[in-house]
Design a protein around this motif. Structure first.
Motif, PDB file in Angstrom:
ATOM      1  N   LEU A 117       0.857  -1.173   0.000  1.00 13.21           N
ATOM      2  CA  LEU A 117       0.000   0.000   0.000  1.00 13.21           C
ATOM      3  C   LEU A 117       0.895   1.225   0.000  1.00 13.21           C
ATOM      4  O   LEU A 117       1.720   1.400   0.899  1.00 13.21           O
ATOM      5  N   ILE A 118       0.750   2.054  -1.015  1.00 16.87           N
ATOM      6  CA  ILE A 118       1.526   3.285  -1.115  1.00 16.87           C
ATOM      7  C   ILE A 118       0.619   4.451  -0.746  1.00 16.87           C
ATOM      8  O   ILE A 118      -0.411   4.668  -1.389  1.00 16.87           O
ATOM      9  N   ILE A 119       0.997   5.150   0.310  1.00 17.51           N
ATOM     10  CA  ILE A 119       0.243   6.322   0.762  1.00 17.51           C
ATOM     11  C   ILE A 119       0.895   7.529   0.105  1.00 17.51           C
ATOM     12  O   ILE A 119       2.032   7.875   0.406  1.00 17.51           O
ATOM     13  N   GLY A 120       0.162   8.178  -0.806  1.00 23.40           N
ATOM     14  CA  GLY A 120       0.758   9.145  -1.702  1.00 23.40           C
ATOM     15  C   GLY A 120       0.716  10.606  -1.296  1.00 23.40           C
ATOM     16  O   GLY A 120       1.162  11.448  -2.064  1.00 23.40           O
ATOM     17  N   SER A 121       0.212  10.937  -0.134  1.00 24.86           N
ATOM     18  CA  SER A 121       0.146  12.339   0.284  1.00 24.86           C
ATOM     19  C   SER A 121       1.214  12.635   1.323  1.00 24.86           C
ATOM     20  O   SER A 121       1.448  11.836   2.223  1.00 24.86           O
ATOM     21  N   ASN A 122       1.851  13.800   1.199  1.00 27.67           N
ATOM     22  CA  ASN A 122       2.827  14.194   2.220  1.00 27.67           C
ATOM     23  C   ASN A 122       2.579  15.609   2.742  1.00 27.67           C
ATOM     24  O   ASN A 122       3.454  16.228   3.316  1.00 27.67           O
ATOM     25  N   ARG A 123       1.370  16.108   2.550  1.00 27.66           N
ATOM     26  CA  ARG A 123       1.045  17.446   3.061  1.00 27.66           C
ATOM     27  C   ARG A 123       0.807  17.437   4.562  1.00 27.66           C
ATOM     28  O   ARG A 123       0.321  16.442   5.111  1.00 27.66           O
ATOM     29  N   ASP A 124       1.102  18.553   5.210  1.00 26.52           N
ATOM     30  CA  ASP A 124       0.746  18.706   6.618  1.00 26.52           C
ATOM     31  C   ASP A 124      -0.771  18.656   6.749  1.00 26.52           C
ATOM     32  O   ASP A 124      -1.493  19.198   5.918  1.00 26.52           O
ATOM     33  N   GLY A 125      -1.247  17.988   7.792  1.00 26.39           N
ATOM     34  CA  GLY A 125      -2.678  17.902   8.034  1.00 26.39           C
ATOM     35  C   GLY A 125      -3.414  17.013   7.050  1.00 26.39           C
ATOM     36  O   GLY A 125      -4.630  17.101   6.920  1.00 26.39           O
TER      37      GLY A 125
END
Length: 194
Positions: free
Chosen positions: A12-20
């Motif tokens: 599973l690749i979690i593709g978001s790296n934004r704060d919050g």
């Protein structure tokens, strides 16, 4: 019945790296679906934890990040990519992760799960299909998408109405398993050629 020896390793690749970011809420739900599906062994790669290089001369830290991530991708039989939609596409951190690898994607299936506002991240998912086709990966037809994702989950991270997403996840994972097994068998019979 599946045995441990014929179980598929799904990253599973979690593709978001934004704060919050909202990704962990969807990822937890998705991991429960993967763990509950017969014959799947999940592993997670989260772009927020990866300090990947953004240029061709990686730093020692970036080289160490690749040394940790690349084997996880290489040992996967299949992938599920979780992406938000940013500006009608998927995040730059996810594209960077994808672009630093090539052989790890080849002749493997990819399931797509997206979330966002009104569109549910579907434009990001469609852009990912083009990228994975170039890398010789096979995206499965059915996706899971969360429209107005923040309103779909309660404060504890549970879906308010789980029936639709659960059915969609089962369909996607069934297709992922079929393609994963078919491609593994095909590669045994005949090595994949580009």
């Amino acid at each position: 019945m599946n045995t441990a020896s014929d179980a598929l390793h799904v990253t599973l690749i979690i593709g978001s790296n934004r704060d919050g970011r909202f990704a962990p809420v969807v990822a937890d739900w998705l991991l429960d679906r993967i763990r509950g599906h017969a014959g799947l062994i999940p592993e997670v790669v989260d772009v927020v934890e990866a300090q990947l290089p953004t240029h061709m001369s990686p730093t020692p830290e970036a080289t160490a990040a690749l040394a940790e991530i690349t084997p996880k991708l290489a040992r996967a039989d299949a992938f599920v990519v979780l992406t938000p939609e940013y500006n009608h596409s998927f995040p730059a951190g996810l594209k960077n992760l994808i672009d630093w690898h090539f052989n790890e994607w080849r002749a493997k299936p990819v399931g797509l799960v997206s979330y966002g506002g009104v569109s549910g991240g579907l434009r990001a998912a469609e852009h990912l299909r083009q990228v994975f086709a170039e890398l010789h990966a096979v995206t499965v037809r059915d996706t899971v998408s969360f429209h107005n994702a923040g309103a779909s989950f309660d404060d504890e991270g549970r879906l308010k109405d789980p029936s639709g997403p659960q059915a969609a996840a089962k369909t996607m994972l069934d297709q992922l398993v079929w393609w994963g097994r078919a491609l593994l068998e095909a590669k045994v019979a005949r090595p994949y050629a580009s």
